[in-house]
Write an enzyme that holds these catalytic residues in place. Structure first.
Site, PDB file in Angstrom:
ATOM      1  N   TYR A 162      22.248  47.886  -5.903  1.00 50.38           N
ATOM      2  CA  TYR A 162      21.436  46.665  -5.771  1.00 50.38           C
ATOM      3  C   TYR A 162      22.196  45.455  -6.299  1.00 50.38           C
ATOM      4  O   TYR A 162      21.988  45.001  -7.418  1.00 50.38           O
ATOM      5  CB  TYR A 162      20.140  46.866  -6.578  1.00 50.38           C
ATOM      6  CG  TYR A 162      19.049  45.843  -6.293  1.00 50.38           C
ATOM      7  CD1 TYR A 162      18.610  45.586  -5.001  1.00 50.38           C
ATOM      8  CD2 TYR A 162      18.437  45.140  -7.335  1.00 50.38           C
ATOM      9  CE1 TYR A 162      17.605  44.673  -4.756  1.00 50.38           C
ATOM     10  CE2 TYR A 162      17.425  44.219  -7.097  1.00 50.38           C
ATOM     11  CZ  TYR A 162      17.021  43.986  -5.801  1.00 50.38           C
ATOM     12  OH  TYR A 162      16.010  43.077  -5.554  1.00 50.38           O
ATOM     13  N   ARG A 167      21.188  38.136  -3.001  1.00 50.22           N
ATOM     14  CA  ARG A 167      20.187  39.207  -3.053  1.00 50.22           C
ATOM     15  C   ARG A 167      18.780  38.624  -3.056  1.00 50.22           C
ATOM     16  O   ARG A 167      18.561  37.546  -3.579  1.00 50.22           O
ATOM     17  CB  ARG A 167      20.420  40.011  -4.349  1.00 50.22           C
ATOM     18  CG  ARG A 167      19.624  41.279  -4.434  1.00 50.22           C
ATOM     19  CD  ARG A 167      20.026  42.074  -5.662  1.00 50.22           C
ATOM     20  NE  ARG A 167      19.477  41.508  -6.885  1.00 50.22           N
ATOM     21  CZ  ARG A 167      19.917  41.818  -8.118  1.00 50.22           C
ATOM     22  NH1 ARG A 167      20.927  42.646  -8.275  1.00 50.22           N
ATOM     23  NH2 ARG A 167      19.348  41.271  -9.170  1.00 50.22           N
ATOM     24  N   ASP A 168      17.851  39.406  -2.504  1.00 55.77           N
ATOM     25  CA  ASP A 168      16.450  39.007  -2.456  1.00 55.77           C
ATOM     26  C   ASP A 168      16.342  37.654  -1.748  1.00 55.77           C
ATOM     27  O   ASP A 168      15.736  36.702  -2.235  1.00 55.77           O
ATOM     28  CB  ASP A 168      15.910  38.904  -3.891  1.00 55.77           C
ATOM     29  CG  ASP A 168      14.392  38.950  -3.943  1.00 55.77           C
ATOM     30  OD1 ASP A 168      13.770  39.380  -2.963  1.00 55.77           O
ATOM     31  OD2 ASP A 168      13.826  38.550  -4.975  1.00 55.77           O
ATOM     32  N   SER A 174      14.111  38.357  -7.802  1.00 53.88           N
ATOM     33  CA  SER A 174      15.173  39.344  -8.022  1.00 53.88           C
ATOM     34  C   SER A 174      16.530  38.855  -7.549  1.00 53.88           C
ATOM     35  O   SER A 174      17.421  39.660  -7.252  1.00 53.88           O
ATOM     36  CB  SER A 174      14.810  40.662  -7.333  1.00 53.88           C
ATOM     37  OG  SER A 174      13.858  41.366  -8.095  1.00 53.88           O
ATOM     38  N   ASP A 391       8.371  42.865 -12.278  1.00 51.02           N
ATOM     39  CA  ASP A 391       8.819  42.511 -10.922  1.00 51.02           C
ATOM     40  C   ASP A 391       9.315  41.069 -10.842  1.00 51.02           C
ATOM     41  O   ASP A 391       9.985  40.700  -9.872  1.00 51.02           O
ATOM     42  CB  ASP A 391       7.662  42.652  -9.923  1.00 51.02           C
ATOM     43  CG  ASP A 391       7.235  44.094  -9.756  1.00 51.02           C
ATOM     44  OD1 ASP A 391       8.093  44.966  -9.616  1.00 51.02           O
ATOM     45  OD2 ASP A 391       6.013  44.350  -9.787  1.00 51.02           O
TER      46      ASP A 391
END
Ligand code: BGC
Length: 436
Positions: A162, A167-168, A174, A391
């Site tokens: 990840y 990213r995201d 994230s 989260d």
């Protein structure tokens, strides 16, 4: 993180998000419950009339009798051939165990305390979400190898790869440390190149990896978001990961979103095309077992009946989604087997919208990890998201604060994604576990 609520969806019964799309895509009604931004000619920022007649929801009203999706035709507790989990004990992450130990120590209610402490015995995945965490993998593999030598019980170390650049891409909570504009593709290769030799050192330990949660799904529904538009870098990076990790025998499951995202009728076929493309571009690597679904999400594997928030989607849970998408994927040499995250899926009917994803209040720990899935398409129920890790932050001054979270219910104040959220953990523990 889960994105159609943030960008892909633009209308439907009960939808309270935005109803316009960015320039170059139009809001197209798929059915009464779901309209989606779709690229194509049309005036920017407009909501268009439906081109198809509204489709009646295929599912019954809440509380009504199920359903249009049948149970698995041949329920079986026999694992499918080649199931990488068979015969292996899943290694317990020392990092998560330590988090649980201190969390349990902080619980004041004595009955809850014991229950909280017991979570340390449940295997969860280790997220390699920064370069700094990569060396931990070597430590865990060495530990697993020595447990194996001492006990004779074969060990499997579960990881999440990840670290994609940008990213995201359709959200913020994230976002990672690499950006495409700043040598992110090269940095990603370095990251993979640091993982590979560690695994190579311990050929006796099996490694199973979930590959890049949400990334490819974002390329299905969120190409209208600027950071997702450069899908080529995601695809090339994931291809590199598949090829390199395969070379050291890692069994991989690409993340395939979940029923409430790629499971929508409008998305399931385009999703399967992206995944088939990835499999081919990685030269059909032998170790791609196929897909992980519901990572970090709250969907049941099979609910007794469709929940109100899923109306309009016949694939209202993970099993119906898997059952429908699999025939689109299975090809010679591609086993198309699944693993499903159930770590926080123990409770249902607590989300206001299917798109709610961030620290949703009311969630409970789900079915324990097992290969007795009762379903030949599913290799294992797993816990990918370590329950109790946040989260996303509720601190509006953080660069990773995601304004789309304003509409969702959550415990406040929540820390940054991936860091410990004690109040949330205690709620998870306090709920009864849902049986398979
Ligand atoms: C976060 C990661 C974290 C993972 C597990 C993700 O949402 O972005 O940083 O490692 O959850 O908690």
């Amino acid at each position: 993180m889960f994105k159609f609520a943030a960008a892909g969806q633009c209308g439907g019964v009960g939808w309270t998000g935005r109803t316009t799309c960015v320039s170059g895509s139009v809001c197209s009604k798929q059915n009464d419950y779901y309209s989606q931004c779709i690229s194509g000619a049309g005036a920017p920022g407009t909501t268009v009339a439906p081109t198809t007649a509204p489709t009646a929801p295929a599912t019954s009203a809440p509380g009504g009798s199920p359903t249009t999706v049948s149970a698995p035709s041949t329920p079986s507790s026999t694992p499918a051939a080649g199931n990488p989990f068979t015969g292996f004990q899943v290694y317990l992450s020392p990092y998560y165990s330590a988090e649980i130990a201190s969390a349990a120590a902080a619980v004041t209610d004595s009955s809850l305390k014991a229950k909280a402490a017991s979570v340390a015995n449940i295997p969860t995945f280790t997220w390699l979400d920064s370069v700094a965490k990569v060396p931990d993998l070597g430590t865990y593999l060495a530990d697993a190898s020595s447990i194996q030598t001492k006990t004779g019980q074969k060990q499997l170390v579960p990881i999440v790869v990840y670290e994609l650049p940008d990213r995201d891409c359709a959200a913020k909570a994230s976002n990672g440390e690499f950006s495409i504009a700043d040598a992110g593709a090269e940095n990603y290769k370095d990251y993979i190149d640091q993982i590979v030799p560690q695994i190579k050192q311990f050929p006796d330990v099996r490694v199973v990896a979930v590959i890049e949660p949400d990334s490819l799904a974002n390329l299905v529904t969120n190409l209208n978001v600027q950071k997702c538009a450069n899908g080529g870098t995601y695809k090339a990076s994931v291809t590199y990961a598949l090829q390199q990790l395969s070379s050291v025998g890692v069994t991989m499951y690409m993340d395939a979103g979940h029923a409430g995202w790629l499971g929508w009728p409008a998305n399931i076929q385009p999703g399967s095309e992206v995944f088939a493309e990835m499999f081919k571009s990685a030269d059909f690597v032998a170790f791609v077992r196929a897909f992980a679904t519901n990572v970090r999400e709250y969907n049941a594997l099979t609910a007794a009946f469709p929940r109100p928030i899923t109306q309009g989607n016949p694939n209202y849970d993970e099993f119906p989604y898997i059952q429908r998408v699999r025939p689109m994927l299975k090809s010679p040499g591609f086993p198309a087997q699944f693993v499903v995250d159930q770590g926080r899926a123990g409770q249902q009917n607590f989300r206001q919208q299917w798109g709610d994803w961030c620290n949703i209040k009311g969630a409970g720990f789900g079915t324990r990890p097992t290969t007795s899935t009762g379903n030949p398409l599913i290799d294992a129920i797993i816990w990918v998201k370590p329950g109790g890790e946040s989260d996303g932050t509720s601190n509006s001054s953080s660069p990773r604060y995601d304004s789309t979270l304003l509409s969702v219910r959550r415990d406040d104040p929540a820390p940054e994604a991936g860091t410990w959220f004690q109040a949330y953990f205690e709620t998870l523990v306090s709920k009864p576990t849902r049986p398979l």
